[in-house]
Design an enzyme around this catalytic site. Structure first.
Site, mmCIF file in Angstrom:
data_model
loop_
_atom_site.group_PDB
_atom_site.id
_atom_site.type_symbol
_atom_site.label_atom_id
_atom_site.label_comp_id
_atom_site.label_asym_id
_atom_site.label_seq_id
_atom_site.Cartn_x
_atom_site.Cartn_y
_atom_site.Cartn_z
ATOM 1 C CG HIS A 109 45.112 30.944 32.678
ATOM 2 N ND1 HIS A 109 46.010 30.085 33.260
ATOM 3 C CD2 HIS A 109 45.708 32.154 32.637
ATOM 4 C CE1 HIS A 109 47.125 30.757 33.545
ATOM 5 N NE2 HIS A 109 46.966 32.006 33.172
ATOM 6 C CB ALA A 173 35.450 37.180 37.818
HETATM 7 C C1 GAR Z 1 41.109 28.357 39.564
HETATM 8 O O1 GAR Z 1 41.445 29.666 39.945
HETATM 9 C C2 GAR Z 1 41.521 28.095 38.136
HETATM 10 O O2 GAR Z 1 41.372 29.209 37.297
HETATM 11 C C3 GAR Z 1 42.973 27.760 38.325
HETATM 12 O O3 GAR Z 1 43.031 26.978 39.487
HETATM 13 C C4 GAR Z 1 41.948 27.336 40.337
HETATM 14 C C5 GAR Z 1 41.169 26.087 40.646
HETATM 15 O O4 GAR Z 1 40.199 26.348 41.632
HETATM 16 N N1 GAR Z 1 43.483 27.044 37.193
HETATM 17 C C6 GAR Z 1 44.761 27.061 36.839
HETATM 18 O O5 GAR Z 1 45.614 27.665 37.460
HETATM 19 C C7 GAR Z 1 45.086 26.237 35.626
HETATM 20 N N2 GAR Z 1 46.480 26.257 35.375
HETATM 21 P P1 GAR Z 1 38.952 25.394 41.779
HETATM 22 O O6 GAR Z 1 39.503 23.976 41.921
HETATM 23 O O7 GAR Z 1 38.297 25.849 43.056
HETATM 24 O O8 GAR Z 1 38.076 25.549 40.572
#
Ligand code: GAR
Length: 210
Positions: A109, A173
Site C-alpha cells: 500500500h 521505496a
Molecule cells: C503501487 O504504488 C501500489 O502501492 C499501489 O498501486 C501502485 C501499483 O503500481 N497499490 C494500491 O494503491 C493498492 N490499493 P505498479 O502496478 O507499478 O506496481
C-alpha cells in the site's frame, strides 16, 4: 522456494521488482504466475517477456463477485500457489477468499498505514501537510488496508513536491520494500498469528551473548 502468484491490475512495476528479486537463487520465493483482472494491464507483457505464465481473469467475464473470486482461486490452485502477493491489484477480494489465504497473502500500500488507507494516498498526504510518507507491506485481512504490518519504508516529503514527484519517490521505496517483505514471509521470519505479525528473532539458547 515458496511458489508465489502475483495479482496485478496495471503497470506492474512492483511485480517486476518481485520477479527481479526472485531471480536470485538465494531468494526464498519464486514467482510462478501473474494474474490480472484487466486484459490491458501493462504488467502482463512484462511478465510474459520474463517467461512467467500469465492469466487474465476479469470481473466482467463472471456473473458475480463470488464467481470472480472462485475463478481466481481455481487459477491459484492450478499454479500451485503457496503465497499470493497483491501488487497494484485494485479490487477488493471477498471475505471467503481472504480467509482461505489468511497469513499467506500480502499487499503493498502506498502510504504509512494505518494512515491513508484507500486511494489517492499521495495527494492526501500532501494535503495533510505530512513531512514524511512512505509505503507498507501487510498481510491481507477482510478489512481493506487493515492487516498486520510486515514492513514499512519512509521517504521525506520535499518542499515543492506534487503528487507525481512524491509518488515516484514512494514507488522507488516500494520496489525495495516489497521483495524484502515477501522474503520475510516466504522464509517464515514474519508470520501472521492472532491478528498480529510475529517476527522470528535471531537469538537462540546457544547464543546468549557470552
Ligand atoms: C503501487 O504504488 C501500489 O502501492 C499501489 O498501486 C501502485 C501499483 O503500481 N497499490 C494500491 O494503491 C493498492 N490499493 P505498479 O502496478 O507499478 O506496481
Amino acid at each position: 522456494k515458496k511458489r508465489t502468484v502475483v495479482l496485478i491490475s496495471g503497470r506492474g512495476s512492483n511485480m517486476t521488482a518481485l520477479i527481479a528479486a526472485a531471480g536470485d537463487p538465494a531468494y526464498p520465493a519464486e514467482i510462478v504466475g501473474v494474474i490480472s483482472d484487466r486484459a490491458n494491464a501493462a504488467g502482463l507483457g512484462i511478465a510474459a517477456a520474463r517467461g512467467i505464465a500469465t492469466k487474465v481473469i476479469t470481473r466482467a467475464d463472471h456473473a458475480s463477485k463470488d464467481a470472480h473470486d472462485a475463478a481466481i482461486e481455481a487459477a491459484l490452485v492450478t499454479f500451485g500457489a503457496e503465497l499470493v502477493a497483491l501488487a497494484g491489484y485494485m479490487r477488493i477480494l471477498g471475505g471467503r477468499f481472504v480467509e482461505k489465504w489468511k497469513g499467506r497473502m500480502v499487499n503493498i500500500h502506498p502510504a504509512l498505514l494505518p494512515a491513508f488507507k484507500g486511494l489517492d494516498t499521495h495527494a492526501r498526504a500532501l494535503r495533510a501537510g505530512m513531512r514524511i510518507h512512505g509505503c507498507t507491506v501487510h498481510f491481507v485481512t477482510p478489512d481493506m488496508d487493515d492487516g498486520p504490518i510486515i514492513a514499512q519504508a519512509a521517504v521525506p516529503v520535499m518542499i515543492g513536491d506534487n503528487e507525481d514527484t512524491l509518488a515516484a519517490r514512494v514507488l522507488k521505496a516500494e520496489h525495495r520494500l516489497y521483495p524484502l517483505a515477501l522474503g520475510l514471509v516466504a522464509e517464515g521470519k514474519a508470520r501472521m498469528e492472532g491478528g498480529h505479525t510475529v517476527f522470528a528473532h535471531f537469538v537462540d539458547d546457544a547464543d546468549n551473548g557470552t
